[in-house]
Design a protein around this motif. Structure first.
Motif, PDB file in Angstrom:
ATOM      1  N   ASN A   1      -6.008  12.682  18.317  1.00 56.61           N
ATOM      2  CA  ASN A   1      -5.812  12.899  16.970  1.00 56.61           C
ATOM      3  C   ASN A   1      -6.305  12.273  15.650  1.00 56.61           C
ATOM      4  O   ASN A   1      -6.263  10.764  15.948  1.00 56.61           O
ATOM      5  CB  ASN A   1      -4.077  13.227  16.671  1.00 56.61           C
ATOM      6  CG  ASN A   1      -3.273  14.191  17.332  1.00 56.61           C
ATOM      7  OD1 ASN A   1      -4.285  15.258  17.596  1.00 56.61           O
ATOM      8  ND2 ASN A   1      -2.225  14.091  17.548  1.00 56.61           N
TER       9      ASN A   1
ATOM     10  N   GLY B   1      -4.955  14.156  11.339  1.00 58.49           N
ATOM     11  CA  GLY B   1      -3.803  15.219  11.584  1.00 58.49           C
ATOM     12  C   GLY B   1      -4.288  16.326  12.849  1.00 58.49           C
ATOM     13  O   GLY B   1      -3.445  17.429  12.957  1.00 58.49           O
ATOM     14  N   THR B   2      -5.248  16.362  13.041  1.00 56.95           N
ATOM     15  CA  THR B   2      -5.937  17.256  14.089  1.00 56.95           C
ATOM     16  C   THR B   2      -6.779  16.474  15.262  1.00 56.95           C
ATOM     17  O   THR B   2      -7.020  15.503  14.961  1.00 56.95           O
ATOM     18  CB  THR B   2      -6.593  18.475  13.393  1.00 56.95           C
ATOM     19  OG1 THR B   2      -6.898  19.502  14.184  1.00 56.95           O
ATOM     20  CG2 THR B   2      -7.908  17.806  12.742  1.00 56.95           C
ATOM     21  N   SER B   3      -7.344  17.268  15.988  1.00 62.40           N
ATOM     22  CA  SER B   3      -8.057  16.566  17.125  1.00 62.40           C
ATOM     23  C   SER B   3      -9.622  16.548  16.515  1.00 62.40           C
ATOM     24  O   SER B   3      -9.826  17.156  15.708  1.00 62.40           O
ATOM     25  CB  SER B   3      -8.224  17.668  18.347  1.00 62.40           C
ATOM     26  OG  SER B   3      -8.959  18.730  18.199  1.00 62.40           O
TER      27      SER B   3
ATOM     28  N   SER C   1      -1.576  22.735  12.170  1.00 67.88           N
ATOM     29  CA  SER C   1      -1.048  21.777  13.041  1.00 67.88           C
ATOM     30  C   SER C   1       0.580  21.711  12.610  1.00 67.88           C
ATOM     31  O   SER C   1       1.429  21.426  13.399  1.00 67.88           O
ATOM     32  CB  SER C   1      -1.687  20.462  12.710  1.00 67.88           C
ATOM     33  OG  SER C   1      -0.984  19.498  13.211  1.00 67.88           O
ATOM     34  N   TYR C   2       0.681  22.200  11.147  1.00 69.76           N
ATOM     35  CA  TYR C   2       2.471  22.062  10.751  1.00 69.76           C
ATOM     36  C   TYR C   2       2.840  23.080  11.322  1.00 69.76           C
ATOM     37  O   TYR C   2       4.186  22.966  12.036  1.00 69.76           O
ATOM     38  CB  TYR C   2       2.041  22.123   9.456  1.00 69.76           C
ATOM     39  CG  TYR C   2       3.666  22.352   8.781  1.00 69.76           C
ATOM     40  CD1 TYR C   2       4.304  21.132   8.797  1.00 69.76           C
ATOM     41  CD2 TYR C   2       4.263  23.526   8.330  1.00 69.76           C
ATOM     42  CE1 TYR C   2       5.906  21.528   8.183  1.00 69.76           C
ATOM     43  CE2 TYR C   2       5.398  23.763   7.929  1.00 69.76           C
ATOM     44  CZ  TYR C   2       6.292  22.487   7.822  1.00 69.76           C
ATOM     45  OH  TYR C   2       7.400  22.663   7.482  1.00 69.76           O
TER      46      TYR C   2
ATOM     47  N   ASN D   1       2.307  24.581  14.431  1.00 68.29           N
ATOM     48  CA  ASN D   1       2.445  24.416  15.443  1.00 68.29           C
ATOM     49  C   ASN D   1       3.444  23.405  16.198  1.00 68.29           C
ATOM     50  O   ASN D   1       4.206  23.469  17.067  1.00 68.29           O
ATOM     51  CB  ASN D   1       1.110  23.806  16.235  1.00 68.29           C
ATOM     52  CG  ASN D   1       1.059  23.744  17.642  1.00 68.29           C
ATOM     53  OD1 ASN D   1       1.700  24.565  18.597  1.00 68.29           O
ATOM     54  ND2 ASN D   1       0.562  22.524  18.294  1.00 68.29           N
ATOM     55  N   ASP D   2       3.745  22.337  15.143  1.00 68.86           N
ATOM     56  CA  ASP D   2       4.500  21.325  15.061  1.00 68.86           C
ATOM     57  C   ASP D   2       6.204  22.002  14.885  1.00 68.86           C
ATOM     58  O   ASP D   2       6.995  21.634  15.659  1.00 68.86           O
ATOM     59  CB  ASP D   2       4.434  20.280  14.361  1.00 68.86           C
ATOM     60  CG  ASP D   2       3.367  19.331  14.445  1.00 68.86           C
ATOM     61  OD1 ASP D   2       2.651  19.320  15.799  1.00 68.86           O
ATOM     62  OD2 ASP D   2       2.758  18.621  13.979  1.00 68.86           O
ATOM     63  N   VAL D   3       6.287  22.927  13.938  1.00 65.21           N
ATOM     64  CA  VAL D   3       7.573  23.412  13.776  1.00 65.21           C
ATOM     65  C   VAL D   3       7.834  24.334  14.732  1.00 65.21           C
ATOM     66  O   VAL D   3       9.028  24.306  15.325  1.00 65.21           O
ATOM     67  CB  VAL D   3       7.621  23.865  12.249  1.00 65.21           C
ATOM     68  CG1 VAL D   3       8.836  24.759  11.894  1.00 65.21           C
ATOM     69  CG2 VAL D   3       7.526  22.619  11.179  1.00 65.21           C
TER      70      VAL D   3
ATOM     71  N   GLY E   1       6.331  25.204  17.516  1.00 72.20           N
ATOM     72  CA  GLY E   1       6.027  25.023  18.971  1.00 72.20           C
ATOM     73  C   GLY E   1       7.238  24.804  19.934  1.00 72.20           C
ATOM     74  O   GLY E   1       7.371  25.476  21.033  1.00 72.20           O
ATOM     75  N   PRO E   2       8.218  24.167  19.670  1.00 71.12           N
ATOM     76  CA  PRO E   2       9.281  23.977  20.517  1.00 71.12           C
ATOM     77  C   PRO E   2      10.087  25.298  20.434  1.00 71.12           C
ATOM     78  O   PRO E   2      10.915  25.592  21.480  1.00 71.12           O
ATOM     79  CB  PRO E   2      10.408  22.940  19.805  1.00 71.12           C
ATOM     80  CG  PRO E   2       9.324  22.227  18.743  1.00 71.12           C
ATOM     81  CD  PRO E   2       8.254  23.253  18.432  1.00 71.12           C
TER      82      PRO E   2
ATOM     83  N   TRP F   1       4.039  29.587  23.770  1.00 72.03           N
ATOM     84  CA  TRP F   1       2.555  30.339  23.391  1.00 72.03           C
ATOM     85  C   TRP F   1       1.994  30.533  24.610  1.00 72.03           C
ATOM     86  O   TRP F   1       1.275  30.994  25.123  1.00 72.03           O
ATOM     87  CB  TRP F   1       1.821  28.975  22.918  1.00 72.03           C
ATOM     88  CG  TRP F   1       2.320  28.444  21.516  1.00 72.03           C
ATOM     89  CD1 TRP F   1       3.318  27.263  21.570  1.00 72.03           C
ATOM     90  CD2 TRP F   1       2.450  28.996  20.527  1.00 72.03           C
ATOM     91  NE1 TRP F   1       3.541  27.082  20.244  1.00 72.03           N
ATOM     92  CE2 TRP F   1       3.003  28.112  19.467  1.00 72.03           C
ATOM     93  CE3 TRP F   1       1.689  30.067  19.709  1.00 72.03           C
ATOM     94  CZ2 TRP F   1       3.363  28.246  18.031  1.00 72.03           C
ATOM     95  CZ3 TRP F   1       1.849  30.292  18.508  1.00 72.03           C
ATOM     96  CH2 TRP F   1       2.711  29.362  17.715  1.00 72.03           C
TER      97      TRP F   1
END
Length: 115
Positions: free
Chosen positions: A43, A46-48, A103-104, A106-108, A110-111, A115
């Motif tokens: 990272n 904030g991203t790869s 990214s935000y 995905n973070d929120v 994702g759990p 996917w």
């Protein structure tokens, strides 16, 4: 009698730009298929690093397309700057915004989402 205008062939320049754009596209596709871990899982901002590399390569391709195929090289200096820099900053801004928001999300989510 009108002056005869000398027309020069831009065939070599077109092939050069075609080669550059093809090389960049091949690199993008290869990185998209290969996805090296040191670029994909690291990272940065904030991203790869891989996403940032894709964004930079896309900006380079957009610059070459605008500069040569939209004939910006033959225009006046101020018009070139207005068109090229506006496009570069707009693309960079939108790309950065998409990476941050993606990214935000995905973070929120994702759990909560498979996917």
């Amino acid at each position: 009698m009108a002056h005869a205008q000398e027309h020069t062939s831009h065939t070599a320049l077109i092939w050069k730009v075609f080669g550059i754009l093809s090389f960049i596209t091949i690199v993008e596709v290869a990185l998209g298929i290969w996805k090296p871990d040191f670029l994909h899982l690291t990272n940065f901002l904030g991203t790869s690093i891989l996403n940032i590399l894709f964004l930079v390569l896309t900006l380079v391709k957009a610059y070459y397309i605008t500069w040569f195929f939209m004939h910006m090289a033959d225009e006046k200096k101020n018009l070139r700057r207005a068109v090229v820099w506006t496009a570069v900053f707009l693309i960079a801004y939108l790309g950065t915004l998409m990476l941050i928001e993606g990214s935000y999300i995905n973070d929120v989510l994702g759990p909560l989402t498979k996917w």
